[in-house]
Design an enzyme around this catalytic site. Structure first.
Site, PDB file in Angstrom:
ATOM      1  CB  VAL A  13       1.363  36.915  44.577  1.00  0.00           C
ATOM      2  CG1 VAL A  13       2.133  36.505  43.315  1.00  0.00           C
ATOM      3  CG2 VAL A  13       0.240  35.915  44.845  1.00  0.00           C
ATOM      4  CG  MET A  27      -6.800  31.415  49.682  1.00  0.00           C
ATOM      5  SD  MET A  27      -7.124  30.212  48.386  1.00  0.00           S
ATOM      6  CE  MET A  27      -8.851  29.851  48.716  1.00  0.00           C
ATOM      7  N   GLY A  28      -3.077  34.326  50.720  1.00  0.00           N
ATOM      8  CA  GLY A  28      -1.648  34.543  50.778  1.00  0.00           C
ATOM      9  C   GLY A  28      -1.198  35.793  50.054  1.00  0.00           C
ATOM     10  CG  ASP A  81     -11.363  29.729  45.358  1.00  0.00           C
ATOM     11  OD1 ASP A  81     -12.559  30.060  45.433  1.00  0.00           O
ATOM     12  OD2 ASP A  81     -10.426  30.500  45.620  1.00  0.00           O
ATOM     13  CE  LYS A 138      -1.812  32.513  46.459  1.00  0.00           C
ATOM     14  NZ  LYS A 138      -3.008  32.533  45.607  1.00  0.00           N
ATOM     15  CB  VAL A 144       2.870  41.587  42.189  1.00  0.00           C
ATOM     16  CG1 VAL A 144       4.223  42.126  41.747  1.00  0.00           C
ATOM     17  CG2 VAL A 144       2.917  40.071  42.341  1.00  0.00           C
ATOM     18  N   GLY A 145       0.669  41.235  44.883  1.00  0.00           N
ATOM     19  CA  GLY A 145      -0.724  40.931  45.191  1.00  0.00           C
ATOM     20  C   GLY A 145      -0.848  40.242  46.527  1.00  0.00           C
ATOM     21  N   GLY A 203      -4.166  38.430  49.273  1.00  0.00           N
ATOM     22  CA  GLY A 203      -5.566  38.126  49.509  1.00  0.00           C
ATOM     23  C   GLY A 203      -5.697  37.195  50.693  1.00  0.00           C
TER      24      GLY A 203
END
Length: 539
Positions: free
Chosen positions: A31, A28-29, A151, A47, A23-24, A26
């Site tokens: 998901v 950093m990883g 962050d 994640k 589903v996502g 970026g």
């Protein structure tokens, strides 16, 4: 978004969470939407972080960060809950988090237009409550650790509908930026992980930072949420250019960026104060920011309910530090109550409430301070469940944070009705730690424990360190297979009619001998599984 070639899809993590959809993703990883098999497919988020854990030191560090995140989620409803954590067959770490099906990120919310003032005050106050809980500190291993997010930005704030608040703000990804920035073996290989547009000058410099760095990032976020623009803009998108902008460039004025925006002068002063270049010149904690936001959002005093920054000195190495005492910050009582969920919790919330109860208990005064294990009832407002209490050295608990988990139940009706409940932690280096408990089915207590295990389908394990028995060092929840839950009821029915023809000790010896006979087979399976996904044990 995910293709059928994605090797992670269908994987079963921790013998409980099946990956269903990407589903996502970026920097950093990645998901995934996953299904909690213990709760009949309730959705959760998994994640995977962007780097593998290439050393035991990194695995320990990740587990400590994850443990902190799990405890934070129980402290504040404005922080996304970390439900579970582990590593996969490639030593890539993952978190299991609550899945927020409705709603979206704050960055999505302001993509078309900035927030109006009332909505801004409501959501920013909630973000500050989450940050305040983190900055207040989490006691782990006898020390108080302040948690800095590192962050803070609109995309790390998720907004979901709430029946009384209207909207509930939750902060995502505590500790991830710090963990990833530390590199493979510590500070010599450290690289910047965070988001340059929101990072404080001292964070980009690589200094040791505290909550005031988050306050700077919050200032950037508040400016953007109100105007749709950034308060500083670099010449290029390089780290050097961003550093120069954050360190030397004066923040743009609201009157310059949004001349038609009418803001209270106290709010303008607050945001500009958050954007001060030096940490000493900013608000020093979230309580100061909340005081201003609360006054603007609720000019008339109201009953207190959430928390205020504690006055606690930082813990020194090896210093035993008490959990901070939190003072109230004004907020409408009805709102805070509603933010913690509906009156009738769903199955996932019931587990969270029991885990929260587990974090709050102390080692019983009538139990010795030594390596033992025993079951006991845990109670929350809406449910009771069985917890497995165990005591080990602090060092062993830390080493076993990412161990494979396994349970098995053996039963005999003759000569005396008895269940042997076996919980096992396994690591290739440390080997197995066997945690046996006996349930006497002719005693009311044993029958109640078996019945609750059958009803709930899970049990939290409360890890207590001998060196600090005042609170658990960790709480991890183990699931029970559906067919085993059925067998519990069968055993309970059979035990009603079974005759006890010898002492309970005889049955214990028989069950122990059966376990010893089964141990080599269990260990072989565990050892073979270490070459596969640790999470897929006994799937």
């Amino acid at each position: 978004m995910a293709s059928q070639a994605d090797p992670n899809l269908g994987q079963l993590l921790l013998n409980r969470y099946r990956l269903a959809k990407l589903v996502g993703q970026g920097s950093m990883g990645r998901v995934y939407l996953a299904e909690d098999q213990t709760l009949d497919g309730v959705p959760v988020a998994a994640k995977f972080l962007s780097q593998a854990l290439l050393s035991e030191k990194m695995k320990t560090r990740f587990a400590q960060e994850a443990r902190t995140g799990a405890k934070l989620g129980h402290r504040s409803n404005h922080i996304v809950r970390v439900i579970d954590y582990g590593v996969n067959h490639a030593d890539v770490p993952f978190y299991i988090m609550e899945y927020m099906e409705s709603g979206g990120s704050l960055s999505d919310l302001i993509a078309t237009k900035p927030l109006v003032l009332d909505r801004f005050l409501n959501l920013m106050r909630q973000v500050c409550l989450g940050l305040q809980a983190a900055h207040a500190g989490i006691k782990l291993d006898g020390q108080l650790y302040q948690v800095v997010h590192r962050d803070i930005k609109p995309s790390n704030v998720f907004i979901i509908p709430d029946p009384a608040l209207g909207e509930l703000a939750k902060v995502l990804d505590f500790g991830i930026a710090q963990f990833l920035s530390d590199g493979i073996e510590g500070t010599q290989n450290r690289s910047f992980m965070g988001t340059l547009a929101y990072a404080s000058p001292e964070q980009i410099e690589g200094q040791d930072i505290d909550g005031r760095s988050d306050i700077y990032s919050l200032g950037i976020t508040m400016f953007e949420v109100l105007t749709g623009r950034m308060p500083v803009e670099p010449a290029t998108n390089s780290i050097g250019s961003w550093y120069k902008a954050h360190r030397s460039q004066s923040p743009r004025k609201f009157s310059e960026v949004a001349p038609h925006l009418q803001l209270p002068e106290t709010l303008v002063d607050l945001i500009m104060g958050c954007l001060e270049k030096g940490p000493a010149n900013r608000p020093q904690n979230m309580a100061e920011i909340l005081d201003v936001l609360q006054l603007l959002d609720h000019p008339t005093p109201v009953d207190p309910s959430p928390v205020r920054e504690p006055r606690v000195e930082p813990a020194l190495p090896n210093q035993q530090t008490p959990e901070p005492v939190l003072e109230p910050v004004p907020e409408p009582a009805a709102k805070e109550k509603s933010a913690h969920g509906p009156a009738t919790p769903n199955p996932q919330q019931l587990i969270w409430s029991i885990e929260g109860a587990g974090w709050d208990v102390q080692w019983p005064a009538d139990k010795p301070i030594k390596d033992i294990v025993f079951p006991s009832v845990l109670e929350s407002e809406h449910q009771e469940a069985i917890g497995l209490w165990m005591m080990l050295s602090r060092n062993e608990i830390q080493q076993r944070l990412l161990n494979a988990r396994y349970n098995q139940f053996l039963c005999t009706m003759q000569p005396h009705p008895m269940i042997l409940w076996i919980t096992t932690l396994y690591d290739r280096s440390l080997g197995a730690r066997w945690l046996p408990c006996y349930l006497d089915l002719k005693h009311a207590r044993g029958r109640k424990i078996a019945n609750l295990l059958s009803q709930t389908g899970y049990y939290p394990v409360l890890f207590f360190a001998r060196e600090d028995p005042e609170q658990p060092a960790n709480v991890r929840t183990f699931s029970i297979a559906p067919d085993q839950r059925v067998r519990f009821q069968e055993w309970l029915q059979q035990s009603k009619h079974a005759l006890s023809v010898d002492s309970s000790m005889t049955s214990k010896r028989l069950l122990k001998a059966e376990l010893e006979k089964n141990k080599p087979k269990i260990l072989r399976k565990l050892q073979l599984s270490q070459g596969q996904s640790i999470a897929s044990l006994f799937s």
